[in-house]
Design a protein around this motif. Structure first.
Motif, PDB file in Angstrom:
ATOM      1  N   THR A  87       0.850  -1.191   0.000  1.00  0.00           N
ATOM      2  CA  THR A  87       0.000   0.000   0.000  1.00  0.00           C
ATOM      3  C   THR A  87       0.889   1.246   0.000  1.00  0.00           C
ATOM      4  O   THR A  87       2.095   1.163   0.279  1.00  0.00           O
ATOM      5  N   LYS A 107      -3.664   0.472  -9.810  1.00  0.00           N
ATOM      6  CA  LYS A 107      -4.835   0.314  -8.959  1.00  0.00           C
ATOM      7  C   LYS A 107      -5.414  -1.087  -9.092  1.00  0.00           C
ATOM      8  O   LYS A 107      -5.475  -1.643 -10.177  1.00  0.00           O
ATOM      9  N   GLY A 110      -9.656  -0.090  -7.362  1.00  0.00           N
ATOM     10  CA  GLY A 110      -9.688   1.318  -6.971  1.00  0.00           C
ATOM     11  C   GLY A 110      -8.674   1.698  -5.909  1.00  0.00           C
ATOM     12  O   GLY A 110      -8.612   2.853  -5.507  1.00  0.00           O
ATOM     13  N   ARG A 111      -7.889   0.747  -5.443  1.00  0.00           N
ATOM     14  CA  ARG A 111      -6.884   1.030  -4.412  1.00  0.00           C
ATOM     15  C   ARG A 111      -5.488   0.992  -5.011  1.00  0.00           C
ATOM     16  O   ARG A 111      -5.158   0.091  -5.764  1.00  0.00           O
ATOM     17  N   ARG A 157      -1.673   0.351  -5.408  1.00  0.00           N
ATOM     18  CA  ARG A 157      -0.728  -0.663  -4.955  1.00  0.00           C
ATOM     19  C   ARG A 157       0.604  -0.475  -5.663  1.00  0.00           C
ATOM     20  O   ARG A 157       0.674   0.063  -6.771  1.00  0.00           O
TER      21      ARG A 157
END
Length: 72
Positions: free
Chosen positions: A18, A47, A50-51, A53
Motif C-alpha cells: 500500500t 490500482k 480502486g486502491r 498498490r
C-alpha cells in the motif's frame, strides 16, 4: 474455507504494498506519494479495485535508480 490458487508454472507473484507501507519504507507520508502520483514521479504504481498498490520489486528498483542518480 476457499483454496488458495497456485500460480501457473513460470508465473511470479510479487508482494503488493500500500502507499502507507511504501511511505514507511521510504520515510515519507502516503500524502507525499499521492502528490508524486499526480505529478507522474516516484515508484510505479497501479490500482486494484480502486486502491493504489506498488509491487515490492518495483519499489526496490526505483530505490536503486535513485541511488545511481545520486552517485552519477
Amino acid at each position: 474455507m476457499p483454496r488458495k490458487t497456485q500460480p501457473r508454472e513460470g508465473a511470479t507473484i510479487d508482494d503488493l504494498l500500500t502507499a502507507r507501507e511504501v511511505g514507511e519504507i521510504l520515510g515519507l507520508s502516503a500524502g507525499t506519494l499521492a502528490n508524486w502520483r499526480s505529478l507522474g514521479i516516484g515508484p510505479t504504481n497501479f490500482k486494484v479495485g480502486g486502491r493504489v498498490r506498488y509491487r515490492a520489486s518495483t519499489v526496490n528498483d526505483w530505490i536503486a535508480e535513485q541511488e545511481h542518480d545520486a552517485v552519477g
